[in-house]
Motif scaffolding. Sequence first.
Motif, PDB file in Angstrom:
ATOM      1  N   GLY A 216     -12.999  18.548  -1.470  1.00 41.78           N
ATOM      2  CA  GLY A 216     -12.518  19.266  -0.297  1.00 41.78           C
ATOM      3  C   GLY A 216     -12.819  18.616   1.032  1.00 41.78           C
ATOM      4  N   PHE A 217     -13.295  17.376   1.033  1.00 43.02           N
ATOM      5  CA  PHE A 217     -13.514  16.642   2.276  1.00 43.02           C
ATOM      6  C   PHE A 217     -12.176  16.272   2.918  1.00 43.02           C
ATOM      7  CE2 PHE A 217     -17.717  15.410   0.485  1.00 43.02           C
ATOM      8  CZ  PHE A 217     -18.513  15.558   1.616  1.00 43.02           C
ATOM      9  N   TYR A 218     -12.157  16.195   4.256  1.00 41.22           N
ATOM     10  CA  TYR A 218     -11.102  15.472   4.958  1.00 41.22           C
ATOM     11  C   TYR A 218     -11.560  14.027   4.988  1.00 41.22           C
ATOM     12  CZ  TYR A 218      -7.712  14.009   8.447  1.00 41.22           C
ATOM     13  OH  TYR A 218      -6.686  13.358   9.098  1.00 41.22           O
ATOM     14  N   THR A 219     -10.772  13.115   4.436  1.00 41.05           N
ATOM     15  CA  THR A 219     -11.209  11.733   4.244  1.00 41.05           C
ATOM     16  C   THR A 219     -10.565  10.788   5.238  1.00 41.05           C
ATOM     17  OG1 THR A 219      -9.493  11.488   2.550  1.00 41.05           O
ATOM     18  CG2 THR A 219     -11.726  12.013   1.801  1.00 41.05           C
ATOM     19  N   ASN A 220     -11.383   9.861   5.723  1.00 42.38           N
ATOM     20  CA  ASN A 220     -10.976   8.932   6.766  1.00 42.38           C
ATOM     21  C   ASN A 220     -11.452   7.539   6.383  1.00 42.38           C
ATOM     22  OD1 ASN A 220     -10.261   7.719   9.179  1.00 42.38           O
ATOM     23  ND2 ASN A 220     -11.937   8.612  10.354  1.00 42.38           N
ATOM     24  N   LEU A 221     -10.555   6.562   6.413  1.00 43.79           N
ATOM     25  CA  LEU A 221     -10.903   5.175   6.137  1.00 43.79           C
ATOM     26  C   LEU A 221     -10.901   4.395   7.443  1.00 43.79           C
ATOM     27  CD1 LEU A 221     -11.369   2.788   4.158  1.00 43.79           C
ATOM     28  CD2 LEU A 221      -8.882   2.564   4.004  1.00 43.79           C
ATOM     29  N   LEU A 222     -12.046   3.804   7.798  1.00 38.51           N
ATOM     30  CA  LEU A 222     -12.168   2.993   9.004  1.00 38.51           C
ATOM     31  C   LEU A 222     -12.117   1.532   8.582  1.00 38.51           C
ATOM     32  CD1 LEU A 222     -13.990   5.730   9.346  1.00 38.51           C
ATOM     33  CD2 LEU A 222     -14.644   4.665  11.487  1.00 38.51           C
ATOM     34  N   THR A 223     -11.042   0.840   8.940  1.00 38.29           N
ATOM     35  CA  THR A 223     -10.791  -0.476   8.364  1.00 38.29           C
ATOM     36  C   THR A 223     -10.247  -1.483   9.371  1.00 38.29           C
ATOM     37  OG1 THR A 223      -9.545  -1.635   6.619  1.00 38.29           O
ATOM     38  CG2 THR A 223      -8.476   0.262   7.630  1.00 38.29           C
ATOM     39  N   SER A 224     -10.503  -2.752   9.067  1.00 37.83           N
ATOM     40  CA  SER A 224      -9.891  -3.847   9.813  1.00 37.83           C
ATOM     41  C   SER A 224      -8.481  -4.118   9.301  1.00 37.83           C
ATOM     42  CB  SER A 224     -10.732  -5.123   9.642  1.00 37.83           C
ATOM     43  OG  SER A 224     -10.668  -5.573   8.286  1.00 37.83           O
ATOM     44  N   GLY A 225      -8.170  -3.535   8.150  1.00 39.86           N
ATOM     45  CA  GLY A 225      -6.873  -3.761   7.518  1.00 39.86           C
ATOM     46  C   GLY A 225      -6.882  -4.878   6.500  1.00 39.86           C
ATOM     47  N   VAL A 226      -7.892  -5.727   6.544  1.00 40.44           N
ATOM     48  CA  VAL A 226      -7.954  -6.850   5.602  1.00 40.44           C
ATOM     49  C   VAL A 226      -8.188  -6.312   4.196  1.00 40.44           C
ATOM     50  CG1 VAL A 226      -9.165  -8.967   4.977  1.00 40.44           C
ATOM     51  CG2 VAL A 226      -8.823  -8.395   7.390  1.00 40.44           C
ATOM     52  N   GLY A 227      -7.263  -6.600   3.304  1.00 41.72           N
ATOM     53  CA  GLY A 227      -7.352  -6.115   1.930  1.00 41.72           C
ATOM     54  C   GLY A 227      -6.460  -4.924   1.647  1.00 41.72           C
ATOM     55  N   LEU A 228      -5.790  -4.397   2.664  1.00 43.69           N
ATOM     56  CA  LEU A 228      -4.912  -3.246   2.440  1.00 43.69           C
ATOM     57  C   LEU A 228      -3.499  -3.735   2.125  1.00 43.69           C
ATOM     58  CD1 LEU A 228      -4.834  -0.172   2.342  1.00 43.69           C
ATOM     59  CD2 LEU A 228      -4.145  -0.167   4.737  1.00 43.69           C
ATOM     60  N   THR A 229      -3.257  -3.955   0.854  1.00 41.43           N
ATOM     61  CA  THR A 229      -1.934  -4.362   0.380  1.00 41.43           C
ATOM     62  C   THR A 229      -1.103  -3.117   0.099  1.00 41.43           C
ATOM     63  OG1 THR A 229      -2.674  -4.329  -1.915  1.00 41.43           O
ATOM     64  CG2 THR A 229      -2.922  -6.410  -0.705  1.00 41.43           C
ATOM     65  N   ALA A 230       0.173  -3.311  -0.178  1.00 44.85           N
ATOM     66  CA  ALA A 230       1.039  -2.186  -0.524  1.00 44.85           C
ATOM     67  C   ALA A 230       0.530  -1.486  -1.778  1.00 44.85           C
ATOM     68  CB  ALA A 230       2.477  -2.679  -0.734  1.00 44.85           C
ATOM     69  N   GLN A 231       0.044  -2.265  -2.758  1.00 47.77           N
ATOM     70  CA  GLN A 231      -0.459  -1.677  -3.996  1.00 47.77           C
ATOM     71  C   GLN A 231      -1.736  -0.874  -3.741  1.00 47.77           C
ATOM     72  OE1 GLN A 231       0.327  -4.935  -3.550  1.00 47.77           O
ATOM     73  NE2 GLN A 231       2.266  -4.974  -4.719  1.00 47.77           N
ATOM     74  N   ARG A 232      -2.599  -1.409  -2.899  1.00 47.35           N
ATOM     75  CA  ARG A 232      -3.855  -0.697  -2.612  1.00 47.35           C
ATOM     76  C   ARG A 232      -3.564   0.562  -1.798  1.00 47.35           C
ATOM     77  NH1 ARG A 232      -9.659  -2.812  -1.910  1.00 47.35           N
ATOM     78  NH2 ARG A 232     -10.661  -1.040  -2.927  1.00 47.35           N
ATOM     79  N   ALA A 233      -2.626   0.475  -0.875  1.00 45.85           N
ATOM     80  CA  ALA A 233      -2.255   1.650  -0.086  1.00 45.85           C
ATOM     81  C   ALA A 233      -1.727   2.761  -0.990  1.00 45.85           C
ATOM     82  CB  ALA A 233      -1.210   1.274   0.960  1.00 45.85           C
ATOM     83  N   ALA A 234      -0.912   2.396  -1.971  1.00 44.83           N
ATOM     84  CA  ALA A 234      -0.374   3.394  -2.901  1.00 44.83           C
ATOM     85  C   ALA A 234      -1.499   4.055  -3.698  1.00 44.83           C
ATOM     86  CB  ALA A 234       0.632   2.742  -3.844  1.00 44.83           C
ATOM     87  N   ALA A 235      -2.495   3.261  -4.091  1.00 42.97           N
ATOM     88  CA  ALA A 235      -3.627   3.804  -4.847  1.00 42.97           C
ATOM     89  C   ALA A 235      -4.462   4.741  -3.976  1.00 42.97           C
ATOM     90  CB  ALA A 235      -4.488   2.667  -5.392  1.00 42.97           C
TER      91      ALA A 235
END
Length: 386
Positions: A94-113
Motif C-alpha cells: 500500500g505504499f505510494y512508490t517513487n523512483l529517484l533516478t538518473s535514468g541510466v539503465g531504464l530501458t523500455a523492457q525495464r520500464a515495462a517491468a
Amino acid sequence: MTNMAASAVAVQPPGPPLWLLAEVTYRCPLHCVFCYNPLDFAAQGKAQELPTADWLRVLREARALGAVQCGFSGGEPLERDDLEEMIAEAHRLGFYTNLLTSGVGLTAQRAAALKAAGLDHIQLSFQDSTRELNDFLSHTKTFGLKQQVGELIKANGWPMVMNVVIHRLNIDHIDRIIAMADALGAEYLELANSQYYSWAHLNRDHLLPTHDQLKRAEAITDEWRVKLADRMKLFFVAPDYHEGTPKKCMNGWGNVFLTITPDGTALPCHTAKMLPGLAFPNVQTSSVREIWQDSEGFNRFRGTGWMKEPCVSCPDKEKDLGGCRCQAFLLANDPAAADPVCPKSPHHGVVKAAVEASEAGAVPVRPLVFRDPKNSKAFVSPVGQS
C-alpha cells in the motif's frame, strides 16, 4: 505473511514515519559534484548491501509502523537487479512508490517491468539543459539518454517529474532548463538549489551562487509560472546560505523521514551518518519500530530538549527546531549548535564569509572533485567532510 496479515498492514493508519527513503545502493554511473552520498561511500561496496529479503522485511515493518510513501534511491537504484521485486512488495503493502533516478539503465523492457510491479512515480534528474554542461557536471555522457528516458516515462503514463540541482555553474541557464522541461512534457519541475552537504560542501566554492544570480533565477522562474499556467508546476528551493533563516531538519529530526542506507543503517536524514558520537542502529539487528521509537540516534535531536543557547531562548525554536544538525556539524563542528545559517548563531560568520567570497568572485583553492570511487577512497572518516 498471510493475506489477512497483508491486508492489516495495507490499511495501517499513516505513521510516523510517513516517508521511507530506501537508499538501496551507492553504486552509480554518474559522478555528480553535488551528490549527497557520503564522501567515503566507496567503503560500502555491493557485498555490503542489504539482500533482497532484508529489504522486503524493512518495507513490511515500515508500513506496519505507518509509513505511506516509499522512495527508492541511491546512488542509482536501477543498479539493483531486484528493484522490481522491492517495488512490487511496496505496492502490495500500500505504499505510494517513487523512483529517484538518473535514468541510466531504464530501458523500455525495464520500464515495462517497473510498471507491472506497480511503480507510481519516477523523478528524473538532469544536470543542465545543455549536453556539454550536463555531461561535465555528471562526468558522463548521459544527456541524450536522459531525453530518451523522459520520453519513455511519458509513454508509460507516469507523471513527468524532473529535478535539476541548481548552483553557480548552471543557474544562469534557468530559462533554458525550464524550456527543456516544458519541451519534454514535464508536469513538475523541482529547481533545487544545492544544499551544502557531502560532495556539494566539498565543492562549495565552485557551486555557491551570488545574490544577483539567485534573484534573476527566481524572477525568470516566476515569469515561467505565469506562462505555463497549469501546464507545469515549478518549485524553486532557495539555498539556506542566502535565505538567512534555518529550516527544520527534515521537517523535524525523527518526525517524518526514515532513511535506510545500502548496508541497513537507519538514519533520520540521508546525511546524518557524518555526525560524530551518535550510534545509529541497523535493520539487520533491530526492528524498524525499535529504531524509530527507542534508538539513541533517532531520539538525540527530537523536539527541543537537546538545545542550548541561542536556540533555547529563541522564539522561533518550535518553528525551525534549531535548523540542520549536519550543517551545524560541518560549519560549527558541533551537531548540537545552532545552525550557522541563522544570524543569531555565533558561527554565522562562516556562512557570511562563504557568501561574500562568492559575491567577490573568489577563485576556488582546489579544483572540482567529482563523486567517484577513486576520490571517495580518499575519505575514510567524517573528518574529510570538514
